[in-house]
Write a protein that holds these residues in place. Structure first.
Motif, PDB file in Angstrom:
ATOM      1  N   MET A 115       0.832  -1.198   0.000  1.00  0.00           N
ATOM      2  CA  MET A 115       0.000   0.000   0.000  1.00  0.00           C
ATOM      3  C   MET A 115       0.869   1.252   0.000  1.00  0.00           C
ATOM      4  O   MET A 115       1.867   1.363   0.693  1.00  0.00           O
ATOM      5  CB  MET A 115      -0.883  -0.023   1.255  1.00  0.00           C
ATOM      6  CG  MET A 115      -1.611   1.272   1.485  1.00  0.00           C
ATOM      7  SD  MET A 115      -2.668   1.138   2.945  1.00  0.00           S
ATOM      8  CE  MET A 115      -2.825   2.851   3.358  1.00  0.00           C
ATOM      9  N   ALA A 116       0.479   2.203  -0.817  1.00  0.00           N
ATOM     10  CA  ALA A 116       1.249   3.448  -0.889  1.00  0.00           C
ATOM     11  C   ALA A 116       0.606   4.499   0.009  1.00  0.00           C
ATOM     12  O   ALA A 116      -0.583   4.739  -0.083  1.00  0.00           O
ATOM     13  CB  ALA A 116       1.283   3.940  -2.333  1.00  0.00           C
ATOM     14  N   ASP A 117       1.411   5.084   0.884  1.00  0.00           N
ATOM     15  CA  ASP A 117       0.886   6.093   1.799  1.00  0.00           C
ATOM     16  C   ASP A 117       1.066   7.494   1.230  1.00  0.00           C
ATOM     17  O   ASP A 117       2.154   7.860   0.797  1.00  0.00           O
ATOM     18  CB  ASP A 117       1.633   6.026   3.138  1.00  0.00           C
ATOM     19  CG  ASP A 117       1.002   5.001   4.055  1.00  0.00           C
ATOM     20  OD1 ASP A 117      -0.201   4.731   3.874  1.00  0.00           O
ATOM     21  OD2 ASP A 117       1.721   4.472   4.917  1.00  0.00           O
ATOM     22  N   ILE A 118      -0.015   8.264   1.272  1.00  0.00           N
ATOM     23  CA  ILE A 118       0.086   9.663   0.864  1.00  0.00           C
ATOM     24  C   ILE A 118       0.396  10.482   2.107  1.00  0.00           C
ATOM     25  O   ILE A 118      -0.440  10.621   2.992  1.00  0.00           O
ATOM     26  CB  ILE A 118      -1.236  10.156   0.232  1.00  0.00           C
ATOM     27  CG1 ILE A 118      -1.597   9.334  -1.002  1.00  0.00           C
ATOM     28  CG2 ILE A 118      -1.154  11.634  -0.109  1.00  0.00           C
ATOM     29  CD1 ILE A 118      -0.668   9.501  -2.183  1.00  0.00           C
ATOM     30  N   THR A 119       1.619  10.991   2.185  1.00  0.00           N
ATOM     31  CA  THR A 119       2.004  11.739   3.376  1.00  0.00           C
ATOM     32  C   THR A 119       2.231  13.224   3.078  1.00  0.00           C
ATOM     33  O   THR A 119       2.488  14.002   3.975  1.00  0.00           O
ATOM     34  CB  THR A 119       3.290  11.166   3.990  1.00  0.00           C
ATOM     35  OG1 THR A 119       4.274  11.088   2.962  1.00  0.00           O
ATOM     36  CG2 THR A 119       3.053   9.777   4.551  1.00  0.00           C
ATOM     37  N   SER A 120       2.188  13.569   1.790  1.00  0.00           N
ATOM     38  CA  SER A 120       2.285  15.003   1.505  1.00  0.00           C
ATOM     39  C   SER A 120       1.318  15.365   0.377  1.00  0.00           C
ATOM     40  O   SER A 120       0.661  14.498  -0.171  1.00  0.00           O
ATOM     41  CB  SER A 120       3.724  15.392   1.145  1.00  0.00           C
ATOM     42  OG  SER A 120       4.136  14.679   0.013  1.00  0.00           O
TER      43      SER A 120
ATOM     44  N   LEU B 225       4.177  11.112  -3.851  1.00  0.00           N
ATOM     45  CA  LEU B 225       4.905   9.944  -3.355  1.00  0.00           C
ATOM     46  C   LEU B 225       6.406  10.182  -3.445  1.00  0.00           C
ATOM     47  O   LEU B 225       6.884  10.852  -4.365  1.00  0.00           O
ATOM     48  CB  LEU B 225       4.545   8.695  -4.171  1.00  0.00           C
ATOM     49  CG  LEU B 225       3.112   8.185  -4.023  1.00  0.00           C
ATOM     50  CD1 LEU B 225       2.877   7.014  -4.972  1.00  0.00           C
ATOM     51  CD2 LEU B 225       2.823   7.774  -2.589  1.00  0.00           C
ATOM     52  N   GLU B 226       7.138   9.606  -2.504  1.00  0.00           N
ATOM     53  CA  GLU B 226       8.569   9.861  -2.481  1.00  0.00           C
ATOM     54  C   GLU B 226       9.296   9.292  -3.696  1.00  0.00           C
ATOM     55  O   GLU B 226      10.170   9.933  -4.256  1.00  0.00           O
ATOM     56  CB  GLU B 226       9.167   9.289  -1.201  1.00  0.00           C
ATOM     57  CG  GLU B 226       9.649  10.385  -0.275  1.00  0.00           C
ATOM     58  CD  GLU B 226      10.119   9.824   1.029  1.00  0.00           C
ATOM     59  OE1 GLU B 226      10.907   8.860   1.001  1.00  0.00           O
ATOM     60  OE2 GLU B 226       9.688  10.356   2.077  1.00  0.00           O
ATOM     61  N   ASP B 227       8.902   8.075  -4.095  1.00  0.00           N
ATOM     62  CA  ASP B 227       9.600   7.465  -5.231  1.00  0.00           C
ATOM     63  C   ASP B 227       8.762   7.610  -6.504  1.00  0.00           C
ATOM     64  O   ASP B 227       8.857   6.794  -7.413  1.00  0.00           O
ATOM     65  CB  ASP B 227       9.906   5.992  -4.937  1.00  0.00           C
ATOM     66  CG  ASP B 227       8.666   5.237  -4.496  1.00  0.00           C
ATOM     67  OD1 ASP B 227       7.614   5.896  -4.332  1.00  0.00           O
ATOM     68  OD2 ASP B 227       8.743   4.009  -4.323  1.00  0.00           O
TER      69      ASP B 227
ATOM     70  N   LEU C  44      -4.654  12.721 -12.205  1.00  0.00           N
ATOM     71  CA  LEU C  44      -4.695  12.157 -10.849  1.00  0.00           C
ATOM     72  C   LEU C  44      -3.422  11.366 -10.565  1.00  0.00           C
ATOM     73  O   LEU C  44      -2.807  11.504  -9.511  1.00  0.00           O
ATOM     74  CB  LEU C  44      -5.943  11.266 -10.690  1.00  0.00           C
ATOM     75  CG  LEU C  44      -6.099  10.579  -9.347  1.00  0.00           C
ATOM     76  CD1 LEU C  44      -6.131  11.590  -8.208  1.00  0.00           C
ATOM     77  CD2 LEU C  44      -7.370   9.727  -9.317  1.00  0.00           C
ATOM     78  N   GLN C  45      -3.011  10.568 -11.547  1.00  0.00           N
ATOM     79  CA  GLN C  45      -1.785   9.791 -11.357  1.00  0.00           C
ATOM     80  C   GLN C  45      -0.575  10.703 -11.172  1.00  0.00           C
ATOM     81  O   GLN C  45       0.291  10.441 -10.342  1.00  0.00           O
ATOM     82  CB  GLN C  45      -1.573   8.858 -12.551  1.00  0.00           C
ATOM     83  CG  GLN C  45      -2.582   7.708 -12.579  1.00  0.00           C
ATOM     84  CD  GLN C  45      -2.564   6.925 -13.878  1.00  0.00           C
ATOM     85  OE1 GLN C  45      -1.999   7.372 -14.875  1.00  0.00           O
ATOM     86  NE2 GLN C  45      -3.185   5.757 -13.871  1.00  0.00           N
ATOM     87  N   THR C  46      -0.538  11.783 -11.959  1.00  0.00           N
ATOM     88  CA  THR C  46       0.576  12.729 -11.815  1.00  0.00           C
ATOM     89  C   THR C  46       0.587  13.332 -10.409  1.00  0.00           C
ATOM     90  O   THR C  46       1.633  13.400  -9.753  1.00  0.00           O
ATOM     91  CB  THR C  46       0.464  13.857 -12.857  1.00  0.00           C
ATOM     92  OG1 THR C  46       0.434  13.289 -14.163  1.00  0.00           O
ATOM     93  CG2 THR C  46       1.661  14.798 -12.770  1.00  0.00           C
ATOM     94  N   ALA C  47      -0.592  13.752  -9.947  1.00  0.00           N
ATOM     95  CA  ALA C  47      -0.671  14.358  -8.608  1.00  0.00           C
ATOM     96  C   ALA C  47      -0.197  13.368  -7.547  1.00  0.00           C
ATOM     97  O   ALA C  47       0.547  13.721  -6.631  1.00  0.00           O
ATOM     98  CB  ALA C  47      -2.098  14.810  -8.319  1.00  0.00           C
ATOM     99  N   ILE C  48      -0.613  12.113  -7.700  1.00  0.00           N
ATOM    100  CA  ILE C  48      -0.219  11.089  -6.721  1.00  0.00           C
ATOM    101  C   ILE C  48       1.282  10.835  -6.778  1.00  0.00           C
ATOM    102  O   ILE C  48       1.962  10.831  -5.754  1.00  0.00           O
ATOM    103  CB  ILE C  48      -1.004   9.783  -6.958  1.00  0.00           C
ATOM    104  CG1 ILE C  48      -2.484  10.003  -6.616  1.00  0.00           C
ATOM    105  CG2 ILE C  48      -0.430   8.639  -6.129  1.00  0.00           C
ATOM    106  CD1 ILE C  48      -3.394   8.876  -7.049  1.00  0.00           C
ATOM    107  N   LEU C  49       1.791  10.666  -8.007  1.00  0.00           N
ATOM    108  CA  LEU C  49       3.234  10.387  -8.135  1.00  0.00           C
ATOM    109  C   LEU C  49       4.052  11.550  -7.577  1.00  0.00           C
ATOM    110  O   LEU C  49       5.125  11.362  -7.013  1.00  0.00           O
ATOM    111  CB  LEU C  49       3.601  10.122  -9.593  1.00  0.00           C
ATOM    112  CG  LEU C  49       3.044   8.809 -10.160  1.00  0.00           C
ATOM    113  CD1 LEU C  49       3.322   8.710 -11.662  1.00  0.00           C
ATOM    114  CD2 LEU C  49       3.638   7.604  -9.444  1.00  0.00           C
ATOM    115  N   ARG C  50       3.535  12.768  -7.730  1.00  0.00           N
ATOM    116  CA  ARG C  50       4.266  13.919  -7.207  1.00  0.00           C
ATOM    117  C   ARG C  50       4.264  13.927  -5.677  1.00  0.00           C
ATOM    118  O   ARG C  50       5.158  14.498  -5.052  1.00  0.00           O
ATOM    119  CB  ARG C  50       3.644  15.216  -7.723  1.00  0.00           C
ATOM    120  CG  ARG C  50       4.019  15.499  -9.179  1.00  0.00           C
ATOM    121  CD  ARG C  50       3.272  16.700  -9.721  1.00  0.00           C
ATOM    122  NE  ARG C  50       3.729  17.024 -11.078  1.00  0.00           N
ATOM    123  CZ  ARG C  50       3.191  17.988 -11.817  1.00  0.00           C
ATOM    124  NH1 ARG C  50       2.193  18.715 -11.330  1.00  0.00           N
ATOM    125  NH2 ARG C  50       3.656  18.242 -13.028  1.00  0.00           N
TER     126      ARG C  50
END
Lengths: 342, 97, 295
Positions: free
Chosen positions: B1-6, B86-88, B78-84
């Protein structure tokens, strides 16, 4: 060989570009706001055709040249401004513009907080005002005279204490709002703490933390640079209307108490506006009675927070003790010992 | 699971596009502003959930200002926002996109 | 042979262009991830193009993507995305040497193998420097994946220390050289963009000129230029008439087992028949072919 629209983003250090923005804003009869950090401009053939600015969490000075309207330029300018804000982790935003552009900005996800005639409007992209009002309603008290005071108390003096005590005497319940913005010499945390200590003897009072909706950088940006004497009258009026139409009804406020203002022109002017706006009979809102309470004096001089700050600077602590309550004095001395005013 | 922390954001307010902002949250929360909300609001929300599920994101707040974007545009933003956020995120797993 | 007259440039960061480019029916849609995309939007444009390539609206049109150079931080990521999304052609920017092409080819092969793709992604080399023009002959022949070479004029004139003019004298050597290199290698040759979208006359002049030189087509920045370009590339009535006669004669010869075909006493050989067929194809694509003339 080609002509196309170029968007750029820059900050206030870019004096040449800022000057061009100012010229452009002049041409569309808008004033450049001095507190803007980030500017966005759209240029075509070396001419600015649209611009906007970000100051803290507030978008302003957004304009499109008359001959370029209707091409969606505003959406691109807004995208740049929102990106600039988001990149600085500012998500909950406000926006100043003219009421006639309401629908443009609604398209961008903003909604109206308050307008003042055809002159100015404030919008936000959250529902925080509603949430704030919902929370205020829970603190509503019954009674004949529901009084209110808004103060910065920078810091809390005997003058403030007198005002609050007098107001509490004349009210069934008194709501005291403390300006929350950390833009003064004394931090919000310290200011409200000194107020609470200084009004502890009163039993019919609620001390509220201020918010973005009451004398804040959002509702009243020029308040915080009032020493420069450049308060925008429109902002003052907007702030008062937000108070009258949103905050006061939530708490059932009937009266607002202010101290007389013998020195500061800006505050005096604000008080005059307050009478005009709050007491006006208008559809959709109840008038609020404005009561001016004469300031108390010490040695023929009205007591004021600015006097306190001056005495601190001059290290005249004995004189200082005459115009602040012991609780404030104790705090100030601790600060002096800790070297905060050296 | 990927955590959104920022926080993360992507897109524009221009026609045919969508502006998306995401931030950490306890669960999944979707706020949609759209000119076609009555017609397609549910579809857009379903699409957002699908993208989140595929990227294994269980908690995030998504704010969407839709300007009549096609499905794949919403997906890409949405994917871009998420990838931005996420740390990796600069090394995406393409099979999840 | 595939028609490649119009190659429409679509900035990967311009969403409405990405969504609508197919509507204008260019022969090839070329999504750009390179110069038209700001550094801060490289990631978003890449994902947008990744999804657009897989969308049904682009199923029937040839797609190309101009990726960032491999030595940039974005080049390999761009490739990862577009190869997975099944792009037809990768356009290499700033091709100076044979190695530039081979490096790109290796990178593509590696990704294709990784994902088990059967598709052989084609390459288009953009030549944008004096060095690239000088090496064009070798570049054009170095890879079986290379379907064409294209002139990138903006960077090229900067390298020559001159500017672009509407007359285009500064490009004449490069255009000729690139065309010769492409023809010698039997691949396509594409001309650079004409960026002043308001100057229709200038555009018509330039297209007429490069068509005359022998270019297969041209990169375009504005969808409105497509129909103009296609109509200039459309064969004339005489050309169509000639092509129909050639085809008629060749079919007649085939039917009757004749070894040698001639029209007006001139020999018609295989290359001429191929040329005639491509004229007809072009005429159909250009919409200048009446039904009664159809074979």
């Amino acid at each position: 060989m080609k002509s196309e629209i170029q968007f750029s983003q820059f900050d206030s250090t870019n004096i040449r570009r800022v000057r061009k923005i100012k010229e452009f804003l002049d041409s569309v009869e808008l004033e450049l706001s001095e507190d803007i950090e980030i500017y966005v401009s759209a240029k075509e053939d070396e001419q600015i055709i649209a611009c906007g600015g970000l100051s803290g969490k507030i978008l302003k000075c957004i304009a499109v040249a008359p001959h370029k309207r209707g091409e969606g330029l505003i959406l691109t300018v807004m995208t740049y401004l929102l990106n600039a804000a988001y990149n600085r982790d500012r998500k909950e935003l406000f926006l100043f513009s003219k009421p006639k552009y309401l629908s443009f900005f609604e398209e961008c996800g903003f909604h109206l907080i308050q307008r003042y005639e055809n002159e100015i409007m404030l919008m936000e992209n959250t529902h925080n005002l509603q949430e704030y009002k919902d929370n205020l309603i829970k603190l509503k008290k019954d009674g004949g005279v529901i009084g209110s005071i808004v103060m910065n108390a920078n810091p809390f003096t005997l003058g403030h204490q007198h005002l609050v005590t007098e107001a509490a005497k004349r009210s069934s319940w008194l709501h005291l709002f403390v300006v929350k913005e950390d833009a003064s010499e004394f931090k919000f945390k310290d200011r409200i703490d000194l107020i609470k200590k200084g009004v502890a003897h009163l039993k019919n009072i609620t001390v509220h933390e201020g918010s973005d909706y009451i004398i804040s950088k959002a509702t009243f940006p020029t308040y915080f640079i009032k020493d420069k004497g450049k308060v925008n009258d429109l902002h003052a009026k907007l702030d008062l209307y937000i108070y009258k139409n949103h905050l006061a009804p939530a708490l059932g406020i009937t009266h607002r108490f202010v101290g007389t203002e013998p020195y500061c022109k800006v505050t005096n002017n604000y008080n005059q506006n307050m009478k005009k706006i709050l007491e006006k009979e208008e559809a959709g809102s109840k008038p609020i009675k404005v009561v001016e309470i004469p300031r108390i004096e010490f040695a023929q001089k009205a007591i004021s927070a600015s006097r306190v700050r001056a005495l601190l600077k001059e290290e005249k602590y004995e004189e200082l003790a005459n115009i602040v309550p012991p609780t404030t004095m104790e705090f100030l001395m601790k600060e002096v010992v800790n070297g905060r005013y050296n | 699971m990927a955590d959104i922390t920022s926080c993360g954001h992507a897109g524009t307010l221009e026609s045919s596009d969508v502006l998306i902002h995401i931030e950490p949250s306890q669960d999944i929360e979707i706020n949609l502003i759209s000119s076609v909300e009555e017609l397609y609001g549910d579809d857009i929300k379903a699409l957002v959930l699908e993208v989140l599920e595929k990227m294994n994101i269980k908690a995030v707040k998504v704010d969407i200002n839709d300007k009549g974007a096609l499905d794949y545009v919403i997906k890409a933003r949405l994917q871009t926002a998420i990838l931005r956020a996420l740390e990796d995120g600069d090394k995406p797993d393409w099979s999840l996109l | 042979m595939r028609l490649r007259r119009s190659m429409l440039f679509v900035p990967g960061s311009n969403t409405s262009m990405v969504c609508n480019a197919f509507v204008y029916k260019p022969d090839t849609v070329m999504f750009d991830l390179e110069d038209s995309v700001a550094i801060s939007e490289k990631d978003s444009a890449r994902l947008m193009v990744f999804h657009a390539l897989q969308h049904f609206t682009y199923a029937d049109v040839e797609t190309a993507v101009r990726v960032n150079p491999l030595e940039s931080p974005y080049g390999l990521l761009d490739l990862e995305a577009v190869i997975r999304a099944g792009v037809d052609i990768v356009r290499l920017p700033k091709t100076d040497t044979v190695d530039d092409v081979l490096d790109m080819q290796n990178a593509i092969e590696k990704i294709e193998k990784e994902i088990g793709s059967k598709k052989e992604t084609k390459l288009l080399a953009a030549i944008e420097s004096a060095l690239g023009v000088v090496n064009a002959v070798d570049i054009a022949r170095c890879s079986k994946r290379l379907m064409g070479i294209a002139l990138g004029a903006e960077d090229f004139v900067r390298d020559l220390r001159t500017q672009r003019t509407k007359e285009g004298l500064e490009l004449s050597a490069a255009r000729s050289h690139i065309l010769l290199a492409a023809r010698a290698a039997k691949i396509n040759a594409f001309d650079s963009v004409f960026s002043d979208v308001k100057d229709k006359e200038g555009f018509i002049r330039e297209v007429t000129y490069i068509k005359g030189l022998g270019f297969d087509g041209k990169s375009l920045v504005n969808p409105n230029q497509i129909s103009t370009l296609h109509s200039i590339y459309a064969p004339t009535k005489q050309e169509i008439e000639w092509a129909l006669e050639v085809i008629e004669a060749s079919e007649h010869a085939k039917k009757h087992g004749l070894g040698v075909i001639s029209i007006d006493g001139k020999m018609v050989d295989a290359p001429i028949i191929a040329r005639a067929k491509s004229v007809i194809e072009l005429a159909k694509a250009s919409g200048v072919m009446g039904d009664d003339e159809d074979e």
